[in-house]
Scaffold this active site. Structure first.
Site, PDB file in Angstrom:
ATOM      1  N   LYS A 195       3.507   4.282  -0.980  1.00 17.32           N
ATOM      2  CA  LYS A 195       3.733   5.160  -2.002  1.00 17.32           C
ATOM      3  C   LYS A 195       4.813   6.232  -1.868  1.00 17.32           C
ATOM      4  CE  LYS A 195      -1.248   5.124  -0.911  1.00 17.32           C
ATOM      5  NZ  LYS A 195      -1.550   3.924  -1.600  1.00 17.32           N
ATOM      6  N   HIS A 208       0.879  -1.150   0.096  1.00 14.77           N
ATOM      7  CA  HIS A 208      -0.028  -0.093  -0.090  1.00 14.77           C
ATOM      8  C   HIS A 208       0.836   1.195   0.242  1.00 14.77           C
ATOM      9  CE1 HIS A 208      -3.162   2.790   1.644  1.00 14.77           C
ATOM     10  NE2 HIS A 208      -3.884   2.043   0.690  1.00 14.77           N
ATOM     11  N   ASP A 229      18.823   8.219  -6.203  1.00 15.28           N
ATOM     12  CA  ASP A 229      20.225   8.418  -5.927  1.00 15.28           C
ATOM     13  C   ASP A 229      20.647   8.495  -4.439  1.00 15.28           C
ATOM     14  OD1 ASP A 229      21.052   8.332  -8.680  1.00 15.28           O
ATOM     15  OD2 ASP A 229      21.042  10.599  -8.750  1.00 15.28           O
TER      16      ASP A 229
END
Length: 404
Positions: A298, A296, A303
């Site tokens: 996000k 779930h 880098d």
């Protein structure tokens, strides 16, 4: 973009409900002046009742407590849950209350998808974790893997001002209020990259002036990447330009790793993402499916210097319809820590996708099917916006008589 980079912040990663709930509940329960909370899902379960208790403690101490829930995500809060809060002085409101036809919810689009908390203007929480037991491991195989951050420092003031705009400003005037607030931040010079602590920005999207800000931050980081891009996102179906930037990064030698759902909570999400696999893998992008539990999260790292955590998926609804909120961080220590946590799952709980080589006829069918579905989905937000032009409603909750 509606972001203003602010130095001098302390950003703490919180993983899953086990890491998130104790910190946010403690902060709310100890609030002295104000609690601002916005969430997509609030259920009357073990987690919801723990939040309920913390909110009551804050309100009874005299703090001003404001709670905004999404009408679709939190449609069935009983009177036994809401009445004690309202009687204690908690201001409860619903964003676009659910509409039902023959018992089915029908107003799915344009949701308030924030997961935000600000306490006393001193600390804030931003991420993808809702208030429901399925964010705890004890829920079982369907418990969600997710992330949030606790923020302390100057950025808290921006998050507080954003949430206060949702409380103070009349709905038609909200855009004007936010424009004045952002202009005042620019005059104060908060974009200057100075000071100790993490450099961070609070980025939101709406359905007015800032429809693409979160996506634009992602794309800028991808275009500037030199070593590695790691994206962990539950619902992955971004637009053409986003995909083009990923492919170009891989072709110039950047390691691009996508950490996607292998055991989705909604099967159609995985099927949509799979339509992109061949297009991305031909450019050298690595795709890993997480098979331990539903993903779930996000989040992303570029880098080991740039990172983001928030509520925005990379799909048409999050990028083009829902109200979303992310924190973006330029801090090596935080980025490395987040990257390390995802890499640990990638190495132990993921399977790298290896596409079989189909026959010529099947390959042509896959290409045609993918093209049709991709273009239909990328135009879906524009079609859906044409179905309604009115401003969303935010409705105060009241204590209605118990129908029983």
């Amino acid at each position: 973009m509606n972001s203003h980079w602010v130095p001098g912040n302390q950003i703490t990663l919180l993983e899953n409900g086990e890491g998130y709930y104790p910190r946010v509940f403690e902060a709310i329960a100890n609030a002295e002046k104000e609690v601002l909370l916005e969430t997509f899902i609030l259920f009357d379960d073990k987690v919801g009742r723990q939040l309920h208790e913390a909110l009551l403690k804050a309100a009874r101490r005299g703090a001003q407590v404001h709670v905004l829930v999404d009408g679709w995500g939190s449609p069935d809060l009983p009177v036994s849950f809401t009445k004690p809060l309202l009687e204690a002085g908690v201001q409860l409101r619903a964003f676009e209350p659910v509409q039902r036809v023959l018992g089915a919810r029908v107003n799915l689009l344009r949701r308030m998808h924030h997961k935000l908390v600000v306490v006393d203007g001193k600390c804030a929480f931003v991420g993808g974790i809702n208030y429901s037991i399925d964010h705890l491991a004890e829920f079982g195989e369907q418990a969600k893997q997710d992330y949030a951050v606790e923020v302390q420092g100057p950025l808290v003031g921006q998050i507080q001002a954003f949430c206060r705009a949702n409380v103070d400003a009349p709905q038609p005037a909200r855009g004007q209020w936010l424009r004045r607030w952002r202009a005042s931040l620019r005059r104060k010079g908060v974009d200057e990259v100075t000071g100790e602590g993490a450099l961070a920005a609070f980025v939101t999207r709406d359905n007015n002036e800032h429809r693409s800000d979160i996506e634009r931050h992602y794309r800028a980081a991808i275009r500037n990447a030199r070593q590695r891009i790691l994206i962990a996102n539950a619902y992955f179906f971004p637009g053409y330009r986003f995909l083009r930037d990923l492919r170009r990064a891989a072709r110039r030698g950047v390691q691009v790793d996508l950490f996607l759902q292998g055991r989705p909570d909604m099967l159609w999400v995985k099927r949509a993402s799979e339509l992109l696999y061949r297009h991305l893998m031909r450019a050298g992008i690595n795709i890993y499916e997480y098979n331990e539990r539903p993903l779930h999260g996000k989040v992303a790292v570029v880098d080991n210097l740039w990172a983001t955590v928030g509520s925005s998926n990379l799909d048409p609804t999050s990028l083009s319809l829902n109200l979303e909120a992310n924190v973006i961080v330029r801090d090596e220590a935080f980025a490395r820590h987040l990257c390390g946590r995802i890499d640990e799952l990638l190495q132990t709980c993921c399977q790298r996708v290896e596409l079989p080589t189909p026959g010529r006829l099947r390959s042509a069918w896959i290409a045609v099917r993918s093209m049709v579905v991709f273009h239909a989905l990328r135009r879906f937000p524009d079609w859906s916006r044409q179905t309604t032009t009115r401003a969303p409603r935010v409705v105060p909750m009241t204590v209605d008589p118990d129908p029983s």
